[in-house]
Design a protein around this motif. Sequence first.
Motif, PDB file in Angstrom:
ATOM      1  N   LYS A   1      -6.721   9.709  -4.428  1.00  0.00           N
ATOM      2  CA  LYS A   1      -5.988  10.983  -4.449  1.00  0.00           C
ATOM      3  C   LYS A   1      -5.468  11.318  -3.070  1.00  0.00           C
ATOM      4  CE  LYS A   1      -9.802  14.239  -3.829  1.00  0.00           C
ATOM      5  NZ  LYS A   1     -10.708  15.176  -4.468  1.00  0.00           N
ATOM      6  N   ALA A   2      -4.386  12.073  -3.049  1.00  0.00           N
ATOM      7  CA  ALA A   2      -3.804  12.495  -1.781  1.00  0.00           C
ATOM      8  C   ALA A   2      -4.464  13.800  -1.363  1.00  0.00           C
ATOM      9  CB  ALA A   2      -2.301  12.672  -1.934  1.00  0.00           C
ATOM     10  N   ALA A   3      -4.780  13.930  -0.074  1.00  0.00           N
ATOM     11  CA  ALA A   3      -5.588  15.065   0.387  1.00  0.00           C
ATOM     12  C   ALA A   3      -4.792  16.353   0.563  1.00  0.00           C
ATOM     13  CB  ALA A   3      -6.293  14.696   1.688  1.00  0.00           C
TER      14      ALA A   3
ATOM     15  N   VAL B   1       0.855  -1.184   0.000  1.00  0.00           N
ATOM     16  CA  VAL B   1       0.000   0.000   0.000  1.00  0.00           C
ATOM     17  C   VAL B   1       0.896   1.240   0.000  1.00  0.00           C
ATOM     18  CG1 VAL B   1      -1.820   1.220   1.241  1.00  0.00           C
ATOM     19  CG2 VAL B   1      -1.686  -1.271   1.394  1.00  0.00           C
ATOM     20  N   CYS B   2       0.709   2.107  -0.989  1.00  0.00           N
ATOM     21  CA  CYS B   2       1.469   3.356  -1.028  1.00  0.00           C
ATOM     22  C   CYS B   2       0.662   4.412  -0.318  1.00  0.00           C
ATOM     23  CB  CYS B   2       1.731   3.788  -2.461  1.00  0.00           C
ATOM     24  SG  CYS B   2       2.828   2.656  -3.319  1.00  0.00           S
ATOM     25  N   LEU B   3       1.229   4.994   0.714  1.00  0.00           N
ATOM     26  CA  LEU B   3       0.460   6.012   1.420  1.00  0.00           C
ATOM     27  C   LEU B   3       1.275   7.264   1.642  1.00  0.00           C
ATOM     28  CD1 LEU B   3       1.507   5.506   4.568  1.00  0.00           C
ATOM     29  CD2 LEU B   3      -0.226   3.733   4.448  1.00  0.00           C
TER      30      LEU B   3
ATOM     31  N   GLN C   1      -4.036  15.694  -6.572  1.00  0.00           N
ATOM     32  CA  GLN C   1      -3.698  15.525  -7.985  1.00  0.00           C
ATOM     33  C   GLN C   1      -4.374  14.324  -8.646  1.00  0.00           C
ATOM     34  OE1 GLN C   1      -2.424  17.777  -9.991  1.00  0.00           O
ATOM     35  NE2 GLN C   1      -0.203  17.592  -9.963  1.00  0.00           N
ATOM     36  N   GLN C   2      -4.657  13.312  -7.875  1.00  0.00           N
ATOM     37  CA  GLN C   2      -5.339  12.131  -8.416  1.00  0.00           C
ATOM     38  C   GLN C   2      -4.608  11.541  -9.630  1.00  0.00           C
ATOM     39  OE1 GLN C   2      -9.511  12.612  -8.139  1.00  0.00           O
ATOM     40  NE2 GLN C   2      -9.989  10.762  -9.249  1.00  0.00           N
ATOM     41  N   GLN C   3      -3.344  11.246  -9.476  1.00  0.00           N
ATOM     42  CA  GLN C   3      -2.612  10.766 -10.639  1.00  0.00           C
ATOM     43  C   GLN C   3      -1.572   9.686 -10.362  1.00  0.00           C
ATOM     44  OE1 GLN C   3       0.720  14.147 -11.281  1.00  0.00           O
ATOM     45  NE2 GLN C   3      -1.289  14.850 -11.860  1.00  0.00           N
ATOM     46  N   VAL C   4      -1.040   9.605  -9.165  1.00  0.00           N
ATOM     47  CA  VAL C   4       0.127   8.751  -8.946  1.00  0.00           C
ATOM     48  C   VAL C   4      -0.166   7.264  -9.228  1.00  0.00           C
ATOM     49  CG1 VAL C   4       1.782   7.909  -7.218  1.00  0.00           C
ATOM     50  CG2 VAL C   4       1.287  10.346  -7.387  1.00  0.00           C
TER      51      VAL C   4
ATOM     52  N   TYR D   1      -7.905   8.588   1.816  1.00  0.00           N
ATOM     53  CA  TYR D   1      -8.143   7.509   0.852  1.00  0.00           C
ATOM     54  C   TYR D   1      -7.117   6.391   1.004  1.00  0.00           C
ATOM     55  CZ  TYR D   1     -11.360  10.544  -1.747  1.00  0.00           C
ATOM     56  OH  TYR D   1     -12.397  11.343  -2.126  1.00  0.00           O
ATOM     57  N   ASP D   2      -5.922   6.752   1.470  1.00  0.00           N
ATOM     58  CA  ASP D   2      -4.897   5.730   1.662  1.00  0.00           C
ATOM     59  C   ASP D   2      -5.275   4.818   2.822  1.00  0.00           C
ATOM     60  OD1 ASP D   2      -3.862   7.372  -0.219  1.00  0.00           O
ATOM     61  OD2 ASP D   2      -2.108   8.008   0.918  1.00  0.00           O
ATOM     62  N   GLU D   3      -6.028   5.361   3.773  1.00  0.00           N
ATOM     63  CA  GLU D   3      -6.557   4.524   4.858  1.00  0.00           C
ATOM     64  C   GLU D   3      -7.501   3.464   4.296  1.00  0.00           C
ATOM     65  OE1 GLU D   3      -8.420   6.818   7.897  1.00  0.00           O
ATOM     66  OE2 GLU D   3      -6.502   7.349   8.837  1.00  0.00           O
TER      67      GLU D   3
HETATM   68  N1  AMP Z   1       4.831  10.609  -1.524  1.00  0.00           N
HETATM   69  C1  AMP Z   1       4.062   9.520  -1.653  1.00  0.00           C
HETATM   70  N2  AMP Z   1       4.418   8.348  -1.073  1.00  0.00           N
HETATM   71  C2  AMP Z   1       3.656   7.238  -1.194  1.00  0.00           C
HETATM   72  N3  AMP Z   1       2.513   7.215  -1.870  1.00  0.00           N
HETATM   73  C3  AMP Z   1       2.108   8.354  -2.472  1.00  0.00           C
HETATM   74  C4  AMP Z   1       2.841   9.560  -2.397  1.00  0.00           C
HETATM   75  N4  AMP Z   1       2.180  10.511  -3.087  1.00  0.00           N
HETATM   76  C5  AMP Z   1       1.065   9.933  -3.551  1.00  0.00           C
HETATM   77  N5  AMP Z   1       1.011   8.634  -3.184  1.00  0.00           N
HETATM   78  C6  AMP Z   1      -0.052   7.654  -3.472  1.00  0.00           C
HETATM   79  O1  AMP Z   1      -0.741   8.059  -4.637  1.00  0.00           O
HETATM   80  C7  AMP Z   1      -2.094   8.345  -4.339  1.00  0.00           C
HETATM   81  C8  AMP Z   1      -2.584   9.481  -5.201  1.00  0.00           C
HETATM   82  O2  AMP Z   1      -1.852  10.653  -4.941  1.00  0.00           O
HETATM   83  P1  AMP Z   1      -1.984  11.960  -5.840  1.00  0.00           P
HETATM   84  O3  AMP Z   1      -1.877  11.504  -7.251  1.00  0.00           O
HETATM   85  O4  AMP Z   1      -0.844  12.820  -5.416  1.00  0.00           O
HETATM   86  O5  AMP Z   1      -3.320  12.560  -5.529  1.00  0.00           O
HETATM   87  C9  AMP Z   1      -2.119   8.615  -2.850  1.00  0.00           C
HETATM   88  O6  AMP Z   1      -3.408   8.391  -2.320  1.00  0.00           O
HETATM   89  C10 AMP Z   1      -1.085   7.606  -2.365  1.00  0.00           C
HETATM   90  O7  AMP Z   1      -1.639   6.296  -2.319  1.00  0.00           O
END
Ligand code: AMP
Lengths: 328, 256
Positions: free
Chosen positions: B125-127, B10-12, B131-134, B43-45
Amino acid sequence: MGEVLAIAEQKDGKIRPVANEVVTAAAVLAKGLGGSAHALVLGGTGVGERAGDLGNFGAEVVHVAEDPALESCVPEIYAAVIAEAVGSRGYAAVLFSATSLGKDLAPRVAALIDAPLASDVTRLEIESGRPVAVRPVYGGKALARIGFETSPAVLSLRPNAFGTNGSRAAGRTEPFTPVIPDAVGTRIVDFQAAETGSVDVAEAGIIVSGGRGMKGPEHWHLLEELRDALGPGTALGASRAVVDAGWRSHGEQVGQTGKTVAPKLYFAVGISGAVQHLAGMRTSQTIVAINKDPDAPIFALADYGIVGDAFEILPRLSAEISALRSEG
Amino acid sequence: MEYVSLDIIVCLKRVPDTETRVRFSDGATAIEPEGVKYIVSPYDEFALEAALRTTEAGEEGQVTVMTLGNEDSQETLRVALAAGADQAVLLRVQGSVTMDGLATAKALAAELETREDQLVLFGVKAADDDQQQVGPMVATLLGRPCASNVTSFEVNGGVIRCNRGVEGGTEVVEMDLPAVVTLTKGAFELRYPSLKGIMAAKRKPLDVKDADLPASRLVVQRLDYPPERAEGRILGEGAEAVPELVRLLRDEANVL
Ligand SMILES: Nc1ncnc2c1ncn2[C@@H]1O[C@H](COP(=O)(O)O)[C@@H](O)[C@H]1O
Ligand SMILES: Cc1cc2nc3c(=O)[nH]c(=O)nc-3n(C[C@H](O)[C@H](O)[C@H](O)COP(=O)(O)OP(=O)(O)OC[C@H]3O[C@@H](n4cnc5c(N)ncnc54)[C@H](O)[C@@H]3O)c2cc1C
């Protein structure tokens, strides 16, 4: 070098309203950059028929990728086709709509073409001949102004934040014959339509949202009547309290852990206005709050508020709006 | 349900509490860190809970949590270990992670490539940057199938079946493992850590590695506060105020 490509969504062969919006934004951006706007439409056989209409919104060329394999959106396939269309054609920017589909595809395309992505952008500007994006961060508590170190800039645009301008002539369509990847690991096996409403809350022009103040799911007909009075293009929304209680489905939730919306008109009925709810709707154009507590935080954000009992106010509101609309 | 045994990662991300009042000075490109409380991104929870439930249904399956962040992110990983994850990886950066999700995705993908987890979970997405992209980027970089915005899923011998929220309803997709899934709110509300879990977390392995984070190609030029909305008006009390509301919506706001 100021060409801009808009990825134009269609559904069942019909160009979606968000596509008109993203093409309008592409045309404005392209004009500022001294280039022209292109659109790309993907779909099954026959999808090209109405694609030229995008010219009305400023697309000089509409590229049409028509293939039975593109009938439904298998994301790996769509992303590969879009990446191929972007290729090395030197686009200054590639614009998606920040819909469920666009939010899924844009990052894949960005990774395939190795270009950074700014998501859910609410404003576009040009600085020193390059695109600059403004996008809400921290649940809308701040706006980040973002430049791109490389080209193309890939962006997804928040629906309803840009508007449309459709007065021009039909565009020229050009077939685009992509390489369709055959082996992908994703299979779409079923689709279950949501029981209420055809407009998704994230794209609706008007939203009627209900909160815990509605007391129970059996009272939602009051909100449905208001939605119907407001006409097509109106969707129902909900606070998290309501979704957690199981009164409404999560697809309707507005807020930090729900949808982010920017309609022209947002009704918050029986919603207190917690920061996490505001995170999802604060970029709405006009906000109306109905709440029996005059100190509810939602009134600080609302343009117009009525203090009182929603059960008494809603029937009158629906009736008056119906009457107004039937007058034409 | 069929017997499952699989390793999940799980990436959080460590993000400011959603209640935090963000503050920054004129022309700043980042928020002031003082007084900010940090949490695991909501969302990571959901992703973590989904991982825990999936492995609990089988045997041998390990849940790893991984974050790309600074030294302080160890605290965030310990929270996840306390909730039940078996081990943690910190991909350590000097300074801070950036808004360039593709740079983050590359750093995460480089580590994931060296591992054998059959399932990689993300929040949708990260709060903080929203960005909702990773997630889909990592999947694309790894050449693995990905389902985004998933509310629930089930793993059955090498295949994962996901329900994902799309416009107008729910789409059901199947993918072959190894696969990537991004979670939205659904069936997976994170459990509270037990006292035993909190104690155990201190002894669980937490691996710290230096990340290979490419430079950001998205440049935050400036943060601004959202424009103040024009002073709202309370039009009155009860149904009596309705005609005035309808008039203003039509004539002043031009939205009817
Ligand atoms: N720095 C980070 N380390 C680990 N997981 C990440 C990180 N940034 C984003 N993520 C993961 O990617 C998801 C989407 O992030 P984002 O695209 O930045 O909204 C997050 O909910 C995490 O699960
Ligand atoms: C990490 C996190 C993420 C979250 N994400 C979200 C999210 O995405 N979306 C979201 O909405 N919330 C979210 N929340 C929850 C949020 O903090 C609030 O708890 C929630 O928004 C409250 O919902 P509500 O306004 O419906 O209920 P309440 O706060 O209970 O408000 C009900 C309101 O109804 C009014 N009322 C009562 N009776 C009547 C009546 N008869 N007529 C008119 N008004 C009446 C009351 O005065 C009150 O203001 C999140 C919280 C956290 C911690």
